[in-house]
Design a protein around this motif. Structure first.
Motif, PDB file in Angstrom:
ATOM      1  N   THR A   1       0.825  -1.204   0.000  1.00 13.39           N
ATOM      2  CA  THR A   1       0.000   0.000   0.000  1.00 13.39           C
ATOM      3  C   THR A   1       0.860   1.255   0.000  1.00 13.39           C
ATOM      4  OG1 THR A   1      -1.702  -1.187   1.213  1.00 13.39           O
ATOM      5  CG2 THR A   1      -1.833   1.204   1.237  1.00 13.39           C
ATOM      6  N   ILE A   2       1.922   1.235   0.744  1.00  9.61           N
ATOM      7  CA  ILE A   2       2.802   2.390   0.885  1.00  9.61           C
ATOM      8  C   ILE A   2       3.532   2.708  -0.432  1.00  9.61           C
ATOM      9  CG2 ILE A   2       4.955   1.340   1.672  1.00  9.61           C
ATOM     10  CD1 ILE A   2       3.192   4.086   3.528  1.00  9.61           C
ATOM     11  N   ASP A   3       3.726   1.705  -1.310  1.00 11.50           N
ATOM     12  CA  ASP A   3       4.374   1.938  -2.597  1.00 11.50           C
ATOM     13  C   ASP A   3       3.609   2.959  -3.424  1.00 11.50           C
ATOM     14  OD1 ASP A   3       6.371   0.133  -2.031  1.00 11.50           O
ATOM     15  OD2 ASP A   3       5.426  -1.526  -3.114  1.00 11.50           O
ATOM     16  N   LEU A   4       2.289   2.901  -3.357  1.00 13.12           N
ATOM     17  CA  LEU A   4       1.465   3.866  -4.078  1.00 13.12           C
ATOM     18  C   LEU A   4       1.220   5.117  -3.234  1.00 13.12           C
ATOM     19  CD1 LEU A   4      -0.301   4.804  -6.408  1.00 13.12           C
ATOM     20  CD2 LEU A   4      -2.153   3.414  -5.485  1.00 13.12           C
ATOM     21  N   TRP A   5       0.837   4.956  -1.995  1.00 11.14           N
ATOM     22  CA  TRP A   5       0.446   6.092  -1.180  1.00 11.14           C
ATOM     23  C   TRP A   5       1.580   7.107  -1.006  1.00 11.14           C
ATOM     24  CZ3 TRP A   5      -3.550   8.702   0.015  1.00 11.14           C
ATOM     25  CH2 TRP A   5      -3.507   9.620   1.056  1.00 11.14           C
ATOM     26  N   GLU A   6       2.809   6.614  -0.827  1.00 11.00           N
ATOM     27  CA  GLU A   6       3.935   7.527  -0.665  1.00 11.00           C
ATOM     28  C   GLU A   6       4.812   7.580  -1.904  1.00 11.00           C
ATOM     29  OE1 GLU A   6       6.070   7.117   2.946  1.00 11.00           O
ATOM     30  OE2 GLU A   6       4.317   7.609   4.157  1.00 11.00           O
ATOM     31  N   ARG A   7       4.318   7.029  -2.994  1.00 10.60           N
ATOM     32  CA  ARG A   7       4.987   7.109  -4.294  1.00 10.60           C
ATOM     33  C   ARG A   7       6.399   6.525  -4.254  1.00 10.60           C
ATOM     34  NH1 ARG A   7       5.123  12.412  -8.172  1.00 10.60           N
ATOM     35  NH2 ARG A   7       6.070  11.356  -9.911  1.00 10.60           N
ATOM     36  N   GLN A   8       6.549   5.447  -3.548  1.00 12.12           N
ATOM     37  CA  GLN A   8       7.869   4.846  -3.406  1.00 12.12           C
ATOM     38  C   GLN A   8       8.227   3.916  -4.551  1.00 12.12           C
ATOM     39  OE1 GLN A   8       8.362   3.020   0.417  1.00 12.12           O
ATOM     40  NE2 GLN A   8       8.178   4.960   1.497  1.00 12.12           N
ATOM     41  N   ASN A   9       7.237   3.222  -5.119  1.00 11.59           N
ATOM     42  CA  ASN A   9       7.542   2.256  -6.163  1.00 11.59           C
ATOM     43  C   ASN A   9       6.360   2.150  -7.126  1.00 11.59           C
ATOM     44  OD1 ASN A   9       8.447   0.166  -7.732  1.00 11.59           O
ATOM     45  ND2 ASN A   9       8.916  -1.202  -6.032  1.00 11.59           N
ATOM     46  N   LEU A  10       6.233   3.102  -8.030  1.00 11.68           N
ATOM     47  CA  LEU A  10       5.135   3.084  -8.997  1.00 11.68           C
ATOM     48  C   LEU A  10       5.329   1.991 -10.040  1.00 11.68           C
ATOM     49  CD1 LEU A  10       4.431   6.886  -9.488  1.00 11.68           C
ATOM     50  CD2 LEU A  10       3.228   5.243  -8.059  1.00 11.68           C
ATOM     51  N   TYR A  11       6.557   1.535 -10.213  1.00 14.45           N
ATOM     52  CA  TYR A  11       6.819   0.427 -11.129  1.00 14.45           C
ATOM     53  C   TYR A  11       6.056  -0.820 -10.684  1.00 14.45           C
ATOM     54  CZ  TYR A  11       9.293  -3.479 -13.258  1.00 14.45           C
ATOM     55  OH  TYR A  11       9.593  -4.645 -13.914  1.00 14.45           O
ATOM     56  N   SER A  12       6.079  -1.124  -9.388  1.00 17.81           N
ATOM     57  CA  SER A  12       5.369  -2.313  -8.907  1.00 17.81           C
ATOM     58  C   SER A  12       3.858  -2.133  -9.005  1.00 17.81           C
ATOM     59  CB  SER A  12       5.785  -2.648  -7.478  1.00 17.81           C
ATOM     60  OG  SER A  12       5.400  -1.634  -6.593  1.00 17.81           O
ATOM     61  N   VAL A  13       3.371  -0.889  -8.920  1.00 16.72           N
ATOM     62  CA  VAL A  13       1.943  -0.625  -9.091  1.00 16.72           C
ATOM     63  C   VAL A  13       1.526  -0.965 -10.521  1.00 16.72           C
ATOM     64  CG1 VAL A  13       0.164   1.167  -9.066  1.00 16.72           C
ATOM     65  CG2 VAL A  13       1.927   1.142  -7.293  1.00 16.72           C
ATOM     66  N   VAL A  14       2.317  -0.527 -11.487  1.00 21.22           N
ATOM     67  CA  VAL A  14       2.015  -0.805 -12.898  1.00 21.22           C
ATOM     68  C   VAL A  14       2.132  -2.305 -13.162  1.00 21.22           C
ATOM     69  CG1 VAL A  14       2.755  -0.398 -15.280  1.00 21.22           C
ATOM     70  CG2 VAL A  14       2.683   1.492 -13.661  1.00 21.22           C
ATOM     71  N   THR A  15       3.118  -2.958 -12.563  1.00 25.65           N
ATOM     72  CA  THR A  15       3.271  -4.412 -12.725  1.00 25.65           C
ATOM     73  C   THR A  15       2.034  -5.148 -12.228  1.00 25.65           C
ATOM     74  OG1 THR A  15       5.663  -4.232 -12.485  1.00 25.65           O
ATOM     75  CG2 THR A  15       4.698  -6.404 -12.102  1.00 25.65           C
ATOM     76  N   CYS A  16       1.511  -4.728 -11.092  1.00 19.27           N
ATOM     77  CA  CYS A  16       0.304  -5.338 -10.528  1.00 19.27           C
ATOM     78  C   CYS A  16      -0.891  -5.124 -11.460  1.00 19.27           C
ATOM     79  CB  CYS A  16       0.020  -4.765  -9.155  1.00 19.27           C
ATOM     80  SG  CYS A  16      -1.467  -5.415  -8.377  1.00 19.27           S
ATOM     81  N   LEU A  17      -1.028  -3.909 -11.971  1.00 12.32           N
ATOM     82  CA  LEU A  17      -2.148  -3.617 -12.869  1.00 12.32           C
ATOM     83  C   LEU A  17      -2.033  -4.398 -14.179  1.00 12.32           C
ATOM     84  CD1 LEU A  17      -2.476   0.201 -12.199  1.00 12.32           C
ATOM     85  CD2 LEU A  17      -4.116  -1.580 -11.573  1.00 12.32           C
ATOM     86  N   GLN A  18      -0.810  -4.564 -14.683  1.00 12.81           N
ATOM     87  CA  GLN A  18      -0.614  -5.366 -15.889  1.00 12.81           C
ATOM     88  C   GLN A  18      -0.982  -6.831 -15.630  1.00 12.81           C
ATOM     89  OE1 GLN A  18       1.093  -4.853 -19.198  1.00 12.81           O
ATOM     90  NE2 GLN A  18       0.233  -2.820 -18.873  1.00 12.81           N
ATOM     91  N   SER A  19      -0.608  -7.337 -14.472  1.00 10.46           N
ATOM     92  CA  SER A  19      -0.957  -8.708 -14.116  1.00 10.46           C
ATOM     93  C   SER A  19      -2.472  -8.872 -14.000  1.00 10.46           C
ATOM     94  CB  SER A  19      -0.278  -9.093 -12.803  1.00 10.46           C
ATOM     95  OG  SER A  19      -0.584 -10.419 -12.467  1.00 10.46           O
ATOM     96  N   LEU A  20      -3.117  -7.892 -13.381  1.00 12.84           N
ATOM     97  CA  LEU A  20      -4.578  -7.916 -13.299  1.00 12.84           C
ATOM     98  C   LEU A  20      -5.187  -7.843 -14.694  1.00 12.84           C
ATOM     99  CD1 LEU A  20      -7.102  -7.874 -11.491  1.00 12.84           C
ATOM    100  CD2 LEU A  20      -6.940  -5.383 -11.499  1.00 12.84           C
ATOM    101  N   GLY A  21      -4.560  -7.088 -15.582  1.00 12.54           N
ATOM    102  CA  GLY A  21      -5.028  -6.986 -16.962  1.00 12.54           C
ATOM    103  C   GLY A  21      -4.978  -8.312 -17.695  1.00 12.54           C
ATOM    104  N   ARG A  22      -3.953  -9.121 -17.406  1.00  7.33           N
ATOM    105  CA  ARG A  22      -3.876 -10.457 -18.014  1.00  7.33           C
ATOM    106  C   ARG A  22      -4.981 -11.356 -17.467  1.00  7.33           C
ATOM    107  NH1 ARG A  22       1.524  -9.440 -17.154  1.00  7.33           N
ATOM    108  NH2 ARG A  22       1.627 -10.755 -15.307  1.00  7.33           N
ATOM    109  N   LYS A  23      -5.276 -11.237 -16.176  1.00  4.72           N
ATOM    110  CA  LYS A  23      -6.309 -12.067 -15.547  1.00  4.72           C
ATOM    111  C   LYS A  23      -7.718 -11.645 -15.960  1.00  4.72           C
ATOM    112  CE  LYS A  23      -3.439 -14.468 -13.087  1.00  4.72           C
ATOM    113  NZ  LYS A  23      -3.173 -15.851 -13.403  1.00  4.72           N
ATOM    114  N   ALA A  24      -7.900 -10.395 -16.395  1.00  2.88           N
ATOM    115  CA  ALA A  24      -9.225  -9.899 -16.759  1.00  2.88           C
ATOM    116  C   ALA A  24      -9.829 -10.697 -17.912  1.00  2.88           C
ATOM    117  CB  ALA A  24      -9.159  -8.419 -17.129  1.00  2.88           C
ATOM    118  N   GLY A  25      -8.992 -11.234 -18.788  1.00  2.00           N
ATOM    119  CA  GLY A  25      -9.477 -12.060 -19.891  1.00  2.00           C
ATOM    120  C   GLY A  25     -10.222 -13.286 -19.409  1.00  2.00           C
ATOM    121  N   ASN A  26      -9.870 -13.790 -18.240  1.00  2.00           N
ATOM    122  CA  ASN A  26     -10.556 -14.958 -17.674  1.00  2.00           C
ATOM    123  C   ASN A  26     -11.982 -14.637 -17.245  1.00  2.00           C
ATOM    124  OD1 ASN A  26      -8.065 -16.174 -17.975  1.00  2.00           O
ATOM    125  ND2 ASN A  26      -7.552 -16.077 -15.808  1.00  2.00           N
TER     126      ASN A  26
END
Length: 187
Positions: free
Chosen positions: A110-135
């Motif tokens: 949560t802190i990666d997004l809230w305090e802008r520490q690691n936006l790369y991992s936020v995008v990685t998570c969203l991309q992974s969710l994007g792959r699962k959305a097809g299911n």
């Protein structure tokens, strides 16, 4: 909240710079376009880190996203701008993403997004969710997930493999004289 913190120094600054260097504006833009396709928001889908942070910081859009993929994934979306309510939204999104099939190693803190520490991992998570959305019958993004490739071998094929000597046991081909290993012994 993060603007009140002291800047990192030394090895911590180097580590943070490496994390920030992984961030890709084009992938973030593609991700925001996909979110807009499913939820109708945000109006600005520029992939720069400032825009991604401002759009996703309070977690409401993330909750709308998982609810668009599977209705009722997040029961209560907090509309308050209070820090803990926003972090509750982000945490609710992360729990719903795991239930939708996103592996734990592809999520973020949560802190990666809230305090802008690691936006790369936020995008990685969203991309992974994007792959699962097809299911779930929704449009997907990113590379296609691999399909299972189960192979069946007969008993005869399995026994044939037992008569092959692996190269890990060495070889009797070629000449072994002249092979030296390490330094020679001087007398």
């Amino acid at each position: 909240m993060g603007e009140y913190r002291a800047n990192k120094a030394g090895i911590n600054a180097e580590a943070q710079a490496r994390i920030h260097s992984k961030y890709n504006d084009d992938i973030a833009h593609e991700t925001l376009e996909w979110i807009k396709l499913l939820t109708g928001e945000p109006a600005n889908t520029a992939g720069d880190a400032d825009n991604l942070f401002s759009v996703l910081k309070d977690g409401t859009l993330l909750c709308k996203l998982v609810n668009a993929i599977q209705e009722g994934s997040v029961k209560k979306v907090n509309q308050s701008a209070m820090a803990f309510k926003c972090m509750e939204n982000i945490n609710a999104f992360l729990e719903a993403a795991k239930k939708l099939g996103v592996p734990a190693q592809e999520t973020f803190q949560t802190i990666d997004l809230w305090e802008r520490q690691n936006l790369y991992s936020v995008v990685t998570c969203l991309q992974s969710l994007g792959r699962k959305a097809g299911n779930y019958g929704k449009p997907s993004i990113g590379p296609k997930e691999a399909d299972k490739n189960v192979r069946e071998f007969t008993e005869e094929q399995l026994k044939a493999g037992q008569h092959v000597i692996s190269l890990q046991y060495g070889t009797n081909k070629g000449q072994q004289s002249g092979i030296t290993f390490g330094n020679t012994r001087h007398m």
